[in-house]
Write a protein that holds these residues in place. Sequence first.
Motif, PDB file in Angstrom:
ATOM      1  N   VAL A  70       0.860  -1.187   0.000  1.00 42.35           N
ATOM      2  CA  VAL A  70       0.000   0.000   0.000  1.00 42.35           C
ATOM      3  C   VAL A  70       0.895   1.235   0.000  1.00 42.35           C
ATOM      4  N   GLY A  71       0.616   2.160  -0.927  1.00 38.00           N
ATOM      5  CA  GLY A  71       1.394   3.390  -0.990  1.00 38.00           C
ATOM      6  C   GLY A  71       0.503   4.617  -1.044  1.00 38.00           C
ATOM      7  N   ARG A  72       1.064   5.708  -1.588  1.00 40.46           N
ATOM      8  CA  ARG A  72       0.283   6.946  -1.667  1.00 40.46           C
ATOM      9  C   ARG A  72      -1.002   6.754  -2.455  1.00 40.46           C
ATOM     10  N   ASP A  73      -0.947   5.924  -3.509  1.00 38.71           N
ATOM     11  CA  ASP A  73      -2.143   5.700  -4.329  1.00 38.71           C
ATOM     12  C   ASP A  73      -3.256   5.023  -3.526  1.00 38.71           C
ATOM     13  N   GLY A  74      -2.878   4.307  -2.470  1.00 42.31           N
ATOM     14  CA  GLY A  74      -3.862   3.646  -1.604  1.00 42.31           C
ATOM     15  C   GLY A  74      -4.100   4.401  -0.321  1.00 42.31           C
ATOM     16  N   GLN A  75      -3.740   5.709  -0.310  1.00 45.17           N
ATOM     17  CA  GLN A  75      -3.967   6.591   0.840  1.00 45.17           C
ATOM     18  C   GLN A  75      -3.176   6.145   2.069  1.00 45.17           C
ATOM     19  N   ALA A  76      -1.965   5.647   1.848  1.00 48.42           N
ATOM     20  CA  ALA A  76      -1.094   5.307   2.971  1.00 48.42           C
ATOM     21  C   ALA A  76      -0.734   6.576   3.742  1.00 48.42           C
ATOM     22  N   ASP A  77      -0.722   6.474   5.044  1.00 47.10           N
ATOM     23  CA  ASP A  77      -0.476   7.629   5.908  1.00 47.10           C
ATOM     24  C   ASP A  77       0.265   7.148   7.147  1.00 47.10           C
ATOM     25  N   PRO A  78       1.378   7.816   7.531  1.00 40.90           N
ATOM     26  CA  PRO A  78       2.129   7.368   8.718  1.00 40.90           C
ATOM     27  C   PRO A  78       1.272   7.306   9.974  1.00 40.90           C
ATOM     28  N   ARG A  79       0.184   8.097  10.045  1.00 36.76           N
ATOM     29  CA  ARG A  79      -0.644   8.113  11.254  1.00 36.76           C
ATOM     30  C   ARG A  79      -1.332   6.778  11.503  1.00 36.76           C
ATOM     31  N   TRP A  80      -1.629   6.025  10.422  1.00 32.82           N
ATOM     32  CA  TRP A  80      -2.204   4.691  10.646  1.00 32.82           C
ATOM     33  C   TRP A  80      -1.216   3.577  10.342  1.00 32.82           C
ATOM     34  N   ILE A  81      -0.199   3.874   9.530  1.00 27.08           N
ATOM     35  CA  ILE A  81       0.771   2.825   9.199  1.00 27.08           C
ATOM     36  C   ILE A  81       1.561   2.406  10.429  1.00 27.08           C
ATOM     37  N   LEU A  82       2.028   3.379  11.234  1.00 29.66           N
ATOM     38  CA  LEU A  82       2.847   3.029  12.389  1.00 29.66           C
ATOM     39  C   LEU A  82       2.079   2.161  13.392  1.00 29.66           C
ATOM     40  N   PRO A  83       0.855   2.543  13.823  1.00 28.46           N
ATOM     41  CA  PRO A  83       0.095   1.636  14.704  1.00 28.46           C
ATOM     42  C   PRO A  83      -0.193   0.280  14.060  1.00 28.46           C
ATOM     43  N   PHE A  84      -0.454   0.288  12.750  1.00 29.21           N
ATOM     44  CA  PHE A  84      -0.721  -0.975  12.051  1.00 29.21           C
ATOM     45  C   PHE A  84       0.490  -1.900  12.121  1.00 29.21           C
ATOM     46  N   LEU A  85       1.676  -1.371  11.875  1.00 27.39           N
ATOM     47  CA  LEU A  85       2.886  -2.196  11.904  1.00 27.39           C
ATOM     48  C   LEU A  85       3.139  -2.747  13.298  1.00 27.39           C
ATOM     49  N   CYS A  86       2.930  -1.914  14.304  1.00 27.02           N
ATOM     50  CA  CYS A  86       3.132  -2.372  15.688  1.00 27.02           C
ATOM     51  C   CYS A  86       2.180  -3.521  16.014  1.00 27.02           C
ATOM     52  N   ARG A  87       0.946  -3.378  15.586  1.00 29.34           N
ATOM     53  CA  ARG A  87      -0.051  -4.402  15.876  1.00 29.34           C
ATOM     54  C   ARG A  87       0.195  -5.663  15.060  1.00 29.34           C
ATOM     55  N   ARG A  88       0.483  -5.490  13.790  1.00 31.03           N
ATOM     56  CA  ARG A  88       0.662  -6.636  12.880  1.00 31.03           C
ATOM     57  C   ARG A  88       1.907  -7.440  13.251  1.00 31.03           C
ATOM     58  N   GLY A  89       2.976  -6.743  13.615  1.00 36.69           N
ATOM     59  CA  GLY A  89       4.229  -7.432  13.893  1.00 36.69           C
ATOM     60  C   GLY A  89       4.536  -7.632  15.350  1.00 36.69           C
ATOM     61  N   HIS A  90       3.646  -7.190  16.253  1.00 37.64           N
ATOM     62  CA  HIS A  90       3.829  -7.346  17.695  1.00 37.64           C
ATOM     63  C   HIS A  90       5.146  -6.708  18.160  1.00 37.64           C
ATOM     64  N   VAL A  91       5.347  -5.466  17.736  1.00 36.31           N
ATOM     65  CA  VAL A  91       6.532  -4.729  18.156  1.00 36.31           C
ATOM     66  C   VAL A  91       6.108  -3.383  18.724  1.00 36.31           C
ATOM     67  N   ALA A  92       7.037  -2.699  19.395  1.00 36.54           N
ATOM     68  CA  ALA A  92       6.756  -1.384  19.958  1.00 36.54           C
ATOM     69  C   ALA A  92       7.080  -0.297  18.938  1.00 36.54           C
ATOM     70  N   ARG A  93       6.567   0.916  19.202  1.00 37.46           N
ATOM     71  CA  ARG A  93       6.782   2.022  18.272  1.00 37.46           C
ATOM     72  C   ARG A  93       8.262   2.307  18.044  1.00 37.46           C
ATOM     73  N   GLU A  94       9.033   2.253  19.143  1.00 35.92           N
ATOM     74  CA  GLU A  94      10.445   2.611  19.024  1.00 35.92           C
ATOM     75  C   GLU A  94      11.257   1.574  18.252  1.00 35.92           C
ATOM     76  N   GLU A  95      10.642   0.421  17.919  1.00 35.17           N
ATOM     77  CA  GLU A  95      11.329  -0.608  17.159  1.00 35.17           C
ATOM     78  C   GLU A  95      11.060  -0.496  15.655  1.00 35.17           C
ATOM     79  N   ILE A  96      10.274   0.514  15.276  1.00 27.98           N
ATOM     80  CA  ILE A  96      10.066   0.833  13.857  1.00 27.98           C
ATOM     81  C   ILE A  96      10.916   2.057  13.520  1.00 27.98           C
ATOM     82  N   GLY A  97      11.709   1.970  12.485  1.00 31.16           N
ATOM     83  CA  GLY A  97      12.595   3.067  12.128  1.00 31.16           C
ATOM     84  C   GLY A  97      12.040   3.922  11.004  1.00 31.16           C
ATOM     85  N   ARG A  98      12.823   4.043   9.924  1.00 33.17           N
ATOM     86  CA  ARG A  98      12.428   4.909   8.818  1.00 33.17           C
ATOM     87  C   ARG A  98      11.235   4.320   8.048  1.00 33.17           C
TER      88      ARG A  98
END
Length: 551
Positions: free
Chosen positions: A466-494
């Motif tokens: 999912v990218g800009r064409d699919g309305q990707a937005d860091p405001r939902w991507i970061l929580p999604f990654l934390c939930r999907r991968g069972h990691v904390a926010r500080e473990e996601i980088g760039r």
Amino acid sequence: MPFSETLPAVLIRALQERGYAEPTAVQAAVLEEETVGRDLLVSAQTGSGKTVAFGLAIAPELMGGAERMPQAGHPLALCVAPTRELALQVKNELAWLYAPAGGRVVSCVGGMDPLAERRALAQGAHIVVGTPGRLRDHIERGNLMTGALRAVVLDEADEMLDLGFREELEAILDSAPEGRRTLLFSATVPREIATLAASYQRDALRISAGKEGGQHRDIEYRVVNVAPHEIERAVVNLLRASDSPSAIVFCSTRAAVARLHTNLGERGFSAVALSGELTQAERSRALQGLRDGKARVCVATDVAARGIDLPDLGLVIHAELPKEPETLLHRSGRTGRAGKKGVSVLVVPPNRRRTAERLLMAAKLKAEWGEAPTADEIRAKDRERLTEQVKAMVAEEADADDLAAGRALLEEAGAEAIAAALLKVLRAPLPAPEELMTVQEQSRPARPQRELAPGGGEGTWFRLNVGRDGQADPRWILPFLCRRGHVAREEIGRIRIMGRETRFEVAPQVAARFAAAARRPDPAEPHIRVEPLPAGMSTEQSDRPKRHYRR
């Protein structure tokens, strides 16, 4: 206090056979000596037994002092309800109440065959129950004769006015004889109801059975705080944590009902949907499935907020908040009925907190605020439930063949392995609980992006489809990654959002765990895939500053 001895004995027997030992507050109020023969304006909470109350209140008009009803002909009583579901429920209640006395109850509601209703009316009826539009149509066509009416009951009168049925109600009341009794039942008595009462009632007795709009003592109200993108997951955990045999989940729109119903089905819940676009037959089948135990969850719009009575409904979930406090009360009133306890839960993301507070204040409700059940709490509860289930199975007497097979298994596998296998089999059909962010994680600001201690290393790169064409937005991507991968926010980088995909960096020490967790599809968002970025693919230009991770 037992039911009044002034009631016909046949009705008292019907009540006793149905399990009514004593009247509810509203039933006792309408049977007081001062109510006999008078018009009544009654306000009572939903679930207070008011259908039986007005059924008993009109007994003198229907039966006089006799033990049997006269031969069915033109109706003696007319009951008007705002929705098909409520009208059919009223019909069923009055049918069992008056069946031993030979009473015949006919329904006339929108969505049903009008020709069949005309034939039923022609065969004679003591009581007719229906919705305003259909009743007016039958009256104007000459199918429903109102000249013999001795009583007219308007049930949920406030809702009928809210739905725009004033003209139909006035036409129905104008067609009834002037000497009939008129009983108005309403959860609240706003100015419009008072005006209607003044126009069509004579010296009406005002009865208030309990506080209008106040807290129902049999309903416990709770509010759970959730992240904006975790409302559905919170609903899953609320359903999984509850011991209620059945539950209703309310949404605001048909589209939301269809989406949530589908997703709950995919997760393994036995669920039915209820909304205004369904035919009456489809709605009846859905409700019957709940009553029969074939379905446990009903996902519904506010069409189910009134007139739905399920004996074992112990949980109401507001996945989307209602707009009016009256709707909140009526939704919640599907539980806590006839003296049984119930729970009403409002699912509230941060941006709806003030709306929830205003709703509760306007409805004069007190609620306990907290979080949705966690996956660990549900698993712990599952262990307790399954253990008790196994104990109950062990307590049952087994036949000789089962005992012989059990002894053979015991010798081959051992008691502990057999018990674990049994628990695994019992747990398999249960929908998996969801991992939710805590309130602290929801509200915690992102840590400053900074270079950590020297000697740190590069992270491992992954990508989303999912990218800009699919309305990707860091405001939902970061929580999604934390939930999907069972990691904390500080473990996601760039994070680098591109046209058709998003690339992101995960701390090296958790990359393997992240990959394993993210590989599993998410039932809520099955279209989003997460996969490692192939070696050699460029990761330059990111939306977040470069970060080094401690080893």
